[in-house]
Structures are given as structure tokens and as C-alpha cells.
Design a protein around this motif. Sequence first.
Motif, PDB file in Angstrom:
ATOM      1  N   TRP A 199       0.855  -1.186   0.000  1.00 59.49           N
ATOM      2  CA  TRP A 199       0.000   0.000   0.000  1.00 59.49           C
ATOM      3  C   TRP A 199       0.888   1.232   0.000  1.00 59.49           C
ATOM      4  O   TRP A 199       1.513   1.563   1.008  1.00 59.49           O
ATOM      5  N   ALA A 200       0.958   1.912  -1.121  1.00 63.89           N
ATOM      6  CA  ALA A 200       1.775   3.117  -1.248  1.00 63.89           C
ATOM      7  C   ALA A 200       0.849   4.320  -1.417  1.00 63.89           C
ATOM      8  O   ALA A 200       0.294   4.544  -2.495  1.00 63.89           O
ATOM      9  N   LYS A 201       0.674   5.074  -0.327  1.00 67.41           N
ATOM     10  CA  LYS A 201      -0.262   6.196  -0.364  1.00 67.41           C
ATOM     11  C   LYS A 201       0.068   7.170   0.758  1.00 67.41           C
ATOM     12  O   LYS A 201       0.008   6.814   1.942  1.00 67.41           O
ATOM     13  N   ASP A 202       0.400   8.400   0.402  1.00 68.58           N
ATOM     14  CA  ASP A 202       0.783   9.372   1.429  1.00 68.58           C
ATOM     15  C   ASP A 202      -0.366   9.730   2.352  1.00 68.58           C
ATOM     16  O   ASP A 202      -0.158  10.131   3.493  1.00 68.58           O
ATOM     17  N   ALA A 203      -1.618   9.565   1.882  1.00 65.56           N
ATOM     18  CA  ALA A 203      -2.787   9.904   2.702  1.00 65.56           C
ATOM     19  C   ALA A 203      -2.901   9.036   3.947  1.00 65.56           C
ATOM     20  O   ALA A 203      -3.591   9.410   4.908  1.00 65.56           O
ATOM     21  N   LEU A 204      -2.224   7.900   3.979  1.00 67.21           N
ATOM     22  CA  LEU A 204      -2.284   7.021   5.148  1.00 67.21           C
ATOM     23  C   LEU A 204      -1.773   7.716   6.405  1.00 67.21           C
ATOM     24  O   LEU A 204      -2.159   7.365   7.518  1.00 67.21           O
ATOM     25  N   ALA A 205      -0.907   8.700   6.231  1.00 65.79           N
ATOM     26  CA  ALA A 205      -0.327   9.424   7.367  1.00 65.79           C
ATOM     27  C   ALA A 205      -0.873  10.837   7.480  1.00 65.79           C
ATOM     28  O   ALA A 205      -0.341  11.655   8.232  1.00 65.79           O
ATOM     29  N   ASP A 206      -1.933  11.135   6.758  1.00 67.47           N
ATOM     30  CA  ASP A 206      -2.530  12.480   6.722  1.00 67.47           C
ATOM     31  C   ASP A 206      -3.814  12.486   7.541  1.00 67.47           C
ATOM     32  O   ASP A 206      -4.709  11.676   7.289  1.00 67.47           O
ATOM     33  N   PRO A 207      -3.954  13.385   8.538  1.00 73.51           N
ATOM     34  CA  PRO A 207      -5.149  13.388   9.389  1.00 73.51           C
ATOM     35  C   PRO A 207      -6.381  14.059   8.782  1.00 73.51           C
ATOM     36  O   PRO A 207      -7.436  14.104   9.421  1.00 73.51           O
ATOM     37  N   THR A 208      -6.298  14.572   7.568  1.00 77.72           N
ATOM     38  CA  THR A 208      -7.448  15.241   6.944  1.00 77.72           C
ATOM     39  C   THR A 208      -8.679  14.348   7.002  1.00 77.72           C
ATOM     40  O   THR A 208      -8.637  13.172   6.626  1.00 77.72           O
ATOM     41  N   ALA A 209      -9.793  14.904   7.447  1.00 81.06           N
ATOM     42  CA  ALA A 209     -10.984  14.119   7.794  1.00 81.06           C
ATOM     43  C   ALA A 209     -11.477  13.216   6.674  1.00 81.06           C
ATOM     44  O   ALA A 209     -11.694  12.014   6.876  1.00 81.06           O
ATOM     45  N   TRP A 210     -11.696  13.766   5.461  1.00 89.19           N
ATOM     46  CA  TRP A 210     -12.319  12.963   4.410  1.00 89.19           C
ATOM     47  C   TRP A 210     -11.454  11.797   3.950  1.00 89.19           C
ATOM     48  O   TRP A 210     -11.959  10.821   3.369  1.00 89.19           O
ATOM     49  N   LYS A 211     -10.168  11.833   4.235  1.00 89.77           N
ATOM     50  CA  LYS A 211      -9.287  10.756   3.784  1.00 89.77           C
ATOM     51  C   LYS A 211      -9.565   9.437   4.504  1.00 89.77           C
ATOM     52  O   LYS A 211      -9.243   8.369   3.992  1.00 89.77           O
ATOM     53  N   ARG A 212     -10.202   9.511   5.658  1.00 96.42           N
ATOM     54  CA  ARG A 212     -10.530   8.273   6.378  1.00 96.42           C
ATOM     55  C   ARG A 212     -11.635   7.483   5.677  1.00 96.42           C
ATOM     56  O   ARG A 212     -11.777   6.291   5.940  1.00 96.42           O
ATOM     57  N   TRP A 213     -12.405   8.129   4.809  1.00 95.08           N
ATOM     58  CA  TRP A 213     -13.403   7.374   4.051  1.00 95.08           C
ATOM     59  C   TRP A 213     -12.754   6.324   3.171  1.00 95.08           C
ATOM     60  O   TRP A 213     -13.335   5.280   2.902  1.00 95.08           O
ATOM     61  N   PHE A 214     -11.528   6.602   2.726  1.00 96.67           N
ATOM     62  CA  PHE A 214     -10.912   5.781   1.702  1.00 96.67           C
ATOM     63  C   PHE A 214      -9.786   4.886   2.220  1.00 96.67           C
ATOM     64  O   PHE A 214      -9.030   4.337   1.442  1.00 96.67           O
TER      65      PHE A 214
END
Length: 440
Positions: A199-214
Motif C-alpha cells: 500500500w503506497a499512499k501518502d494519505a495514510l499518514a494524513d489526518p485530513t478528515a475525508w481521507k478516512r473514508w478511503f
Amino acid sequence: MKTKKVVSILFLASLTVTSLAACSTGNKVQNGVVKDGVTTIEFWAAPNPTQQVYWKEVAEEFTKENPEINVNVSPMKESPTSEASIQSAIAGGSAPTMSENINRGFAAQLADSKALVKLDELNGWDKLKESRNMENTMEGWEFSDNHQYVMPIYSSPMLFGWRLDILEEIGVHEAPKTYSEMLDVAKKLKEKYPDKYVWAKDALADPTAWKRWFDFFMLYDAASNGNNFVEGTKFIGDEKAGEKVLGFVDDLRKEDALLTRKAKDPFESGLGIFTDIGPWTISYWKEKFPEMKWNETYTLAAPPVPDDKETSNVNTFADTKGLVVYASATKEQQEAAMKFINWVYSNPENDLKWFEKTNLPPARDDLTTNDTFKVFLDKNPELLPYAAAVPNAIPPMDNSKYNDIQTFIGQHAFNPVVKGEKDPKTAWKDMQEAIEGVLK
């Protein structure tokens, strides 16, 4: 498809919004009814040209059959956001009769301020659910007060894409379905390709709310059988399922299978072999990455589940939005709006037209069994997994504080586990305490 943070209504008070029009004749509206007996309803379409064309076409067809109702379609403003424009219009007394492009979290904010009509209290609601064949899909849409405020237009079950070609190279011939199968893939991948990641995705370490949907919610919905996360002012998250999700992510980290630094097109380049995929990505790939071919380069699968879970009919997060009717509309306009909605969705051909124009699966239970959609899905087989998953897809939470709640999931649990800063049990406990604090 992602919700931006809504800014202050006071800041937006000066925005120009579309006022409710009567009709092209200029007749004066009285109590939602034009003097000549025509009820005019204002419909705000999403700020997307494809959707605007769709709604204008169906509105014209409806008016030909129902000349006593005029549906005036116009695009909602998206500066700075469509949500902010709607809130500004409500505050200024110029809200439309109805609009699309509403997710459940934002609907919860509007419902808390009494800005929305309870759709289940309008005549025709039960008929609508039955005629559109969306009884199963609607089960996850009831709000915590036992009412329905949003009629889902589309429901895009989020699936995980797997680089099928790379799986074959490491001796794996189908997408993993369980945590242990996925960890086995991680070991085999790192043995053959030390520089690749699952799993290569920078959003995994980003606390932005909507990113948890994915990421988080796709895994949590699968592990918990679609269990709610909050209900009203109570946190009801499934602790056992949540800790398993975090433990699974932690195990991937231990295998060096996660990459959280920014990388260009990590899935398309093969740097990562697993990522969340929505149906809109398919259209993008056809234009930008024609080498991405379903069942050749990639495949689509439901989220992996804990080893003790069934691997059929797995729940996942649904990226979905729908229609609402605003409480400021007159009774005549509300009745006309429901008549329009029923007319549109009583005919599956209108859902087919939507599917063809947008690639977004209509929120109905029978996409894979209704002959209306067969030719389209036969021509677009990569959309079939999405169509099949619609009844098992869970919409966003119906809580007005969803933005804070999802930020806390990232800050206190998901991100720290991904980074190796917390163990799963501590992370879940810290997250729960933060969420319960904001719900008080």
C-alpha cells in the motif's frame, strides 16, 4: 467527490445566489404556485456539467408530461464550496426547493438546524423506495432520529484495486480476501521486489478528515459488518473490529509493506500493488493510463477481512450523495418535488441514463439483475463489481460533527499506528476518548 470544509456563513453573506424563479413568462409566484396554476420548483444540480445536462433533460421530459409543475434546473455555486453556498442561501432566505450533491454528514448539519424536510413524512416516499428497488440500499441511510433526510442518487462502493500482473509474478493468482492472505502477499512481494510496497499512499499518514473514508472506513465497515460509528451523541464503534483493523495495518507496517511518502502514480507505476479505487478512476485510466486493463493489469476486490469473517457480501464504504428537499419550500413545492422525484426514479431508464453519463452506480439493489442495465454493464464489465456491491455499501456517518470525528480517527489512531507511534489498543482508546469529548 471529496467534501471540503465549510467556511463561515457570515463571510459568505455577500455571495450572490440564484433566487427562486417563477417561469419564463415572468408570472408572479404566490405560495409556491404561479397564478396560472403552475407550481415552480427550483432544483440546484451539482457543479458538474455532466450532471447539469442530465437534470435539465429529465426536467424537460417531466414537464412535458406534468405541465402543472415547472422544474427550474441551475448549477449550485461552488465558490468557495457548494456546501458553503447552500448554507449561505439558507441563511439569506433564498434556498432552492431541492438540490442534489448532499452527503449524509452535511445533511446531518442541515437537519440539526431544521433546514431539511423529513422525506419519509412526504406522500410518495414508500412508493419511491419500492418502485426504484432500493430497500436494501436504504437500510444504512436512516438517521439517528429514525427519519430520512436524503434520497441517495448514486452509491459508489469503494473497492480495492490490486495489481493483478504483479500478484501473478509473485505466485498469487487472485486478490487476497483475508488479513492473513494479505500479509502472505506482503512477505512474497518484499522477497521478490524489496523496493515495492503493498500500500503506497501518502494519505495514510494524513489526518485530513475525508481521507478516512478511503482507508479506515473501508476496512472498518468490512470488519464490523457495517456497524455504525456514532449514533446521536454516543460513540458506538465496534472496539473488537476497530482494534483488528488497526492491528492489521500495524502488521503491514511491520512487514515494510506501507509507503507514506508522496509518490507519483504509485499504483499505476507498480510501486504499490493495492489501493482504493472508485468507479470514476476507471474513466480516468481509459484516458491517461490505457495500459490499465481490468482482469489483465488490475482487478477489483472487496476490502480484506479478519480471518474469522465471511468473505462473501463484505461491507465497504460508499462514496455517495443524494437529493434533499429544503424546509423553506412551500407545501405545494414539497409535494411537487416528491412527484418529480417519483417520476424520475419510477423508470429505470433514467437511472441507466445517469449511469451512462457519469459512471456512478445508481443507488438501487438490482443493478446486476435488472435487464435495463445489462447491455451497459456488458460493455463496461469493470463497473460490474461496483454494481454488485451497492447493497453492501455503507454511507458516511449522519453526524453534524463528522469532520471533527474523522479528524480524530486520523490524529489519534490510524495515522499513529501507520507511523509505528502507537499500538492498536492504545490508539483505539485515545481515539474513543477524543470522539466522546467532542460528542458531549
